[in-house]
Design a protein around this motif. Structure first.
Motif, mmCIF file in Angstrom:
data_model
loop_
_atom_site.group_PDB
_atom_site.id
_atom_site.type_symbol
_atom_site.label_atom_id
_atom_site.label_comp_id
_atom_site.label_asym_id
_atom_site.label_seq_id
_atom_site.Cartn_x
_atom_site.Cartn_y
_atom_site.Cartn_z
ATOM 1 N N SER A 121 3.898 24.639 -38.726
ATOM 2 C CA SER A 121 4.910 24.092 -39.668
ATOM 3 C C SER A 121 5.450 22.764 -39.053
ATOM 4 O O SER A 121 5.761 21.925 -39.771
ATOM 5 N N VAL A 122 5.675 22.882 -37.803
ATOM 6 C CA VAL A 122 6.420 21.519 -37.151
ATOM 7 C C VAL A 122 5.341 20.578 -37.351
ATOM 8 O O VAL A 122 5.838 19.047 -37.523
ATOM 9 N N THR A 123 4.073 20.677 -37.016
ATOM 10 C CA THR A 123 2.824 19.639 -36.994
ATOM 11 C C THR A 123 2.906 19.176 -38.535
ATOM 12 O O THR A 123 3.007 17.879 -38.796
ATOM 13 N N ASN A 124 2.767 19.898 -39.401
ATOM 14 C CA ASN A 124 2.632 19.573 -40.712
ATOM 15 C C ASN A 124 3.830 19.180 -41.542
ATOM 16 O O ASN A 124 3.716 18.273 -42.720
ATOM 17 N N THR A 125 5.023 19.473 -41.029
ATOM 18 C CA THR A 125 6.510 18.994 -41.715
ATOM 19 C C THR A 125 7.242 18.264 -40.933
ATOM 20 O O THR A 125 7.620 17.018 -41.468
ATOM 21 N N VAL A 126 7.652 18.622 -39.724
ATOM 22 C CA VAL A 126 8.334 17.737 -38.889
ATOM 23 C C VAL A 126 7.969 16.437 -38.550
ATOM 24 O O VAL A 126 8.536 15.361 -38.490
ATOM 25 N N VAL A 127 6.507 16.479 -37.941
ATOM 26 C CA VAL A 127 6.033 15.413 -37.440
ATOM 27 C C VAL A 127 5.839 14.111 -38.399
ATOM 28 O O VAL A 127 6.485 13.043 -38.173
ATOM 29 N N PRO A 128 5.359 14.523 -39.702
ATOM 30 C CA PRO A 128 5.466 13.300 -40.881
ATOM 31 C C PRO A 128 6.872 12.820 -41.180
ATOM 32 O O PRO A 128 7.074 11.526 -41.347
ATOM 33 N N GLN A 129 7.774 13.491 -41.083
ATOM 34 C CA GLN A 129 9.145 13.110 -41.153
ATOM 35 C C GLN A 129 9.572 12.348 -40.276
ATOM 36 O O GLN A 129 10.258 11.153 -40.379
ATOM 37 N N LEU A 130 9.540 12.739 -39.004
ATOM 38 C CA LEU A 130 9.665 11.699 -37.896
ATOM 39 C C LEU A 130 9.269 10.431 -37.814
ATOM 40 O O LEU A 130 9.840 9.482 -37.249
ATOM 41 N N ARG A 131 7.696 10.487 -38.479
ATOM 42 C CA ARG A 131 7.153 9.224 -38.464
ATOM 43 C C ARG A 131 7.823 8.147 -39.356
ATOM 44 O O ARG A 131 7.810 7.012 -38.962
ATOM 45 N N THR A 132 8.503 8.577 -40.022
ATOM 46 C CA THR A 132 9.297 7.616 -41.004
ATOM 47 C C THR A 132 10.501 7.347 -40.620
ATOM 48 O O THR A 132 11.271 6.484 -41.226
ATOM 49 N N GLN A 133 11.251 8.110 -39.623
ATOM 50 C CA GLN A 133 12.623 8.063 -39.113
ATOM 51 C C GLN A 133 12.682 7.353 -37.670
ATOM 52 O O GLN A 133 13.532 6.634 -37.647
ATOM 53 N N VAL A 134 11.669 7.596 -36.846
ATOM 54 C CA VAL A 134 11.555 7.079 -35.639
ATOM 55 C C VAL A 134 10.721 5.672 -35.592
ATOM 56 O O VAL A 134 9.465 5.634 -35.733
#
Length: 217
Positions: free
Chosen positions: A125-138
């Protein structure tokens, strides 16, 4: 005959004068060359002396190192979900926005964000959800790695990654940061504990103190 002798004497005098002039010129040239050689030698000696490393080294911490004598204090939210505590470095500046609390000092940062969650986080869940979100924020997000780790409060999903800090408001300087994002979960509540600082800082022990201090209440 007298005329010839006088002519010969004049020629001889001219030759002698030429020889003396040439000799003086050569001596002057040689003296100048010697002076230049001496100056060059002096320059080489000075350069050699200047380039010799200083044997007395001064120990300095890399930018972002948290001092070994840093004190820590317990933090518990005063509003919203408050069913947990975590130790944070004493004396750091504190800001709160919504349910997120951030502690900062110089180049380091501790962010605490409790959220409601219907299920416990997983590596997937972290790999598929959190990582893509952070790519757009960081800015310049990179090197994500997701694992399950054990801390005193139990297991947590740990996401480590790197990214650029926001530009310094005064100097405009951007620092390459290293991040540790822990996701703790219990009974419908998830707490994200994110620790960040410069990639060259040695903050392994301080970050372990903070992440190990997390506990449910």
């Amino acid at each position: 005959m007298t005329y010839l002798r006088k002519s010969a004497a004049v020629v001889a005098g001219l030759v002698l004068a030429s020889a003396v002039t040439t000799g003086c010129s050569g001596a002057a040239s040689g003296s100048g060359s010697g002076s230049g050689s001496s100056a060059a030698s002096s320059t080489r000696k000075t350069s050699s002396t200047a380039s010799t490393p200083n044997t007395a080294s001064t120990e300095t911490n890399p930018p972002g190192d948290i001092p070994d004598n840093q004190a820590y204090v317990a933090f518990q939210p005063s509003s919203g979900f408050a069913g947990f505590t975590v130790k944070v470095p004493e004396g750091w500046a504190r800001t709160t926005k919504g349910s997120t609390t951030v502690f900062t000092d110089k180049l380091n940062r501790v962010q605490i964000s409790p959220v409601a969650a219907p299920a416990a986080p997983t590596v997937g869940s972290v790999t598929n959800t959190v990582v893509p979100q952070l790519r757009t924020q960081v800015p310049k997000f990179g090197n994500p790695q997701v694992t399950v780790v054990k801390r005193k409060a139990g297991t947590a999903v740990l996401l480590t990654y790197r990214g650029d800090s926001a530009p310094d408001p005064v100097t405009g300087k951007v620092v390459r940061d290293s991040f540790e994002r822990y996701a703790f979960y219990r009974q419908g509540h998830e707490v994200h504990l994110t620790l960040s600082g410069p990639v060259n800082a040695d903050n392994v022990d301080p970050w372990r103190i903070v992440s190990d201090s997390f506990g449910w209440r």
